[in-house]
Design an enzyme around this catalytic site. Structure first.
Site, short mmCIF file in Angstrom:
data_model
loop_
_atom_site.label_atom_id
_atom_site.label_comp_id
_atom_site.label_asym_id
_atom_site.label_seq_id
_atom_site.Cartn_x
_atom_site.Cartn_y
_atom_site.Cartn_z
N ASP A 74 61.66 3.66 60.11
CA ASP A 74 61.07 3.81 58.78
C ASP A 74 61.27 2.86 57.91
O ASP A 74 62.47 2.15 58.05
CB ASP A 74 61.31 5.30 58.21
N1 URA Z 1 63.87 9.37 62.53
C1 URA Z 1 63.37 9.10 61.30
O1 URA Z 1 63.10 10.29 60.52
N2 URA Z 1 63.23 8.00 60.86
C2 URA Z 1 63.37 6.84 61.52
O2 URA Z 1 63.43 5.62 60.92
C3 URA Z 1 63.90 6.86 62.56
C4 URA Z 1 64.20 8.21 63.09
#
Ligand code: URA
Length: 231
Positions: free
Chosen positions: A102
């Protein structure tokens, strides 16, 4: 054997036209001999290629680890934000992030142009473990931990595979998951009546984020790292 123009294009020296210009300008040499013919074939594995006096190593596949900072997108292009490709100084064609983090997640991001390796690492069938350092708003109860370890249901109907939980403090833990559902860690914490306040990926399979890399820094994988990642 490979054509010199194709090699330079692969290395990211520009379009066919750009590459032709570079070669014709006489700054490319192979084994110390200037090469001005764009269709010249050379042994890209063994011959010594230099451009403007700088030795250039050719390899078909490139493997990079980046310590991804927040605010950067795990994509090859984005109209608005910086992407992980903007963070690295390697212009090899076809590079992409292997899996997504993310925008607000930091840590280990693998970047490559090796589709087979990406497929192997991302395939749900291969159960490649990914470990995250997670900070959360509310401490987990022992019930939550048991649920995470046996397979927690997120968003009411999506069952996760059993995860590994290592509690560090009331508000931090390491979580290892074998799959990569959308926003998985954040949704797992919501299912535990908590919320992620900080997330950082530490490992992908055998690959461990190099603690020497500051946020935004990157390096090529070592032969050893690559070998164990491929196993
Ligand atoms: N899980 C999440 O919620 N975000 C990420 O970036 C990676 C794993």
């Amino acid at each position: 054997m490979m054509r010199i123009d194709k090699c330079l294009a692969h290395l990211g020296y520009g379009t066919r036209k750009d590459v032709k210009k570079i070669i014709r300008s006489g700054i490319v040499s192979i084994n110390g001999v200037i090469c001005t013919k764009e269709d010249f074939k050379f042994d890209e594995e063994n011959d010594e290629l230099s451009i403007d006096g700088v030795n250039v190593l050719y390899s078909k596949y490139v493997y990079i680890m980046l310590n991804k900072p927040q605010g950067v997108i795990s994509a090859t292009e984005d109209g608005l934000h910086e992407t992980v490709l903007n963070c690295i100084q390697d212009s090899t064609k076809g590079l992409f992030p292997v899996g997504r983090l993310d925008i607000d997640t930091e840590g280990l991001c693998l970047i490559s142009n090796d589709g087979q390796l990406a497929h192997d690492l991302l395939s749900p069938k291969k159960h490649v473990a990914k470990t995250y350092y997670v900070e959360i708003s509310n401490p987990l109860t022992s019930e939550h931990i048991k649920l995470l370890e046996s397979g927690i249901t997120i968003d009411g109907d999506e069952l996760c595979k059993p995860a590994n939980v290592k509690i560090l403090t009331d508000n931090s833990l390491e979580l290892t998951i074998m799959e990569g559902k959308f926003h998985q860690v954040k949704r797992m914490m919501i299912a535990c009546d908590s919320e992620v306040t900080y997330l950082k990926r530490l490992t992908i399979g055998s690959l461990v984020l190099d603690s020497e890399l500051e946020l935004g820094e990157w390096r090529y994988l070592t032969d050893q790292e690559l070998e164990s990642l491929k196993q």
